[in-house]
Scaffold this active site. Structure first.
Site, short mmCIF file in Angstrom:
data_model
loop_
_atom_site.label_atom_id
_atom_site.label_comp_id
_atom_site.label_asym_id
_atom_site.label_seq_id
_atom_site.Cartn_x
_atom_site.Cartn_y
_atom_site.Cartn_z
N HIS A 10 0.84 -1.20 0.00
CA HIS A 10 0.00 0.00 0.00
C HIS A 10 0.88 1.25 0.00
O HIS A 10 1.57 1.53 0.97
CB HIS A 10 -0.88 -0.03 1.24
CG HIS A 10 -1.81 1.12 1.38
ND1 HIS A 10 -1.67 2.07 2.37
CD2 HIS A 10 -2.90 1.48 0.66
CE1 HIS A 10 -2.65 2.96 2.26
NE2 HIS A 10 -3.40 2.63 1.22
N HIS A 52 -0.82 10.22 -3.24
CA HIS A 52 -2.12 9.78 -2.76
C HIS A 52 -3.20 10.84 -2.89
O HIS A 52 -4.32 10.56 -3.31
CB HIS A 52 -2.08 9.30 -1.31
CG HIS A 52 -3.44 8.86 -0.85
ND1 HIS A 52 -4.29 9.68 -0.16
CD2 HIS A 52 -4.11 7.70 -1.05
CE1 HIS A 52 -5.43 9.03 0.06
NE2 HIS A 52 -5.34 7.84 -0.47
CA CA Z 1 -5.07 3.86 -3.22
#
Ligand code: CA
Length: 335
Positions: A10, A52
């Site tokens: 992630h 992000h």
């Molecule tokens: Ca994502």
């Protein structure tokens, strides 16, 4: 279960290095993650950044370097900056600003503002992954997410098409290629499936990310009006059949797979994983973090227990984690 269970890093090995830094990606690759995640946003000059937020102000020093360039919402939108300007920024561990003071979101992680990191493009990240595949002799996949396509449409930009063009250029064109294309906004994923992929001669795997409506994750722009997209239908029986009409996998928050969801104190699967598997959808929940405050009560404070519940009892096919080394180790040890 559909195939071998996978580990998705992630934002890279973001538990150890600033999220989405190339260093975090190299570390995740070296740790043996099956897939590395990229969140994608756009610049003023139509370049794709691996970042992000569609804002620059929670992971860089943009507020110091470009004071006055924020919008009326107080945020520094990446789309208002050229790639050349963004390359001047220092990137760091994610922080929050409270009472004018910057504080690391995860104070136990990499110290905020130390060493040197920068924002890079999608192409640069793919070249890192493909370069490592060659030098290390191991394959890893990429897992790009286009952020806020509705917002970019309003800015006159087509982030889905831009991302797919880069994927095609770097050889990710077919279902068997090591790529998952993710998005929250179902209308955009449908457009990718029904229009863009056929038009571009591509057929890659795509992932419907699932939000709680209350997150206000996806804003639709209806003329001037902003409308919060409703995700409630995705939790109704039969929803997985609809999603399987245009996607290959779902990316829910892990709580969405458990009876009682956020309030759950024991981990009992609800209907979603079974229904998804019946429809041929893989299930890749997010986000598995080892900090105690980030785990549900039923994990009993153990990250291995947290992984075990989801990989082996709930039966997910993969998961997003900030700590890919621990998930790789867990899968190796438990077969
Ligand atoms: Ca994502």
């Amino acid at each position: 279960m559909i195939g071998k269970k996978i580990v998705i890093a992630h934002r890279g090995a973001s538990g150890y290095l600033p999220e989405h830094s190339l260093a975090a990606k190299a570390m995740a690759f070296a740790m043996g993650a099956d897939y590395l995640e990229q969140d994608l946003v756009m610049t003023r000059d139509d370049r794709l950044l691996v970042l992000h937020d569609r804002f620059l102000d929670r992971v860089t020093d943009v507020a110091d370097r470009f004071a006055g360039r924020q919008r009326s919402d107080g945020r520094f939108h990446a789309v208002d900056f050229s790639l050349a300007e963004i390359r001047e920024l220092r990137m760091m561990e994610r922080f929050e600003v409270r009472d004018g003071i910057r504080r690391a979101v995860y104070p136990e992680r990499f110290p905020m503002g130390r060493s040197t990191f920068g924002v890079h493009t999608f192409e640069e990240e793919i070249e890192l992954v493909q370069g490592l595949e060659r030098s290390v002799g191991r394959k890893a996949g990429i897992y790009p997410e286009i952020k806020s396509p509705g917002y970019y449409h309003r800015e006159g930009k087509d982030i889905a098409r831009a991302a797919l063009e880069i994927l095609r250029r770097y050889g990710y064109t077919a279902k068997e290629d090591r790529v998952y294309f993710q998005c929250f906004y179902p209308a955009e994923l449908r457009r990718v499936h029904d229009e863009l992929l056929p038009e571009m001669g591509m057929d890659i795997k795509s992932v419907q990310l699932i939000a709680y409506t209350g997150w206000k994750e996806t804003i639709r722009y209806d003329g001037k009006e902003e409308i919060n997209l409703d995700y409630d239908w995705m939790f109704e029986p039969g929803a997985m059949k609809t999603i399987a009409g245009y996607a290959d996998a779902i990316g829910p928050h892990y709580t969405m797979l458990i009876e009682g969801m956020i309030e759950a104190v024991v981990a009992v699967a609800n209907h979603i994983v079974a229904e998804a598997h019946d429809e041929g959808l893989e299930v890749h929940p997010f986000t598995f973090r080892k900090e105690k405050s980030e785990m549900p009560v039923y994990a009993d404070g153990s990250f291995e227990r947290f992984l075990d519940i989801f990989y082996n009892h709930i039966g997910v096919d993969g998961l997003f984690t900030d700590f890919p080394d621990m998930a790789v180790k867990f899968l190796k040890e438990t077969g």
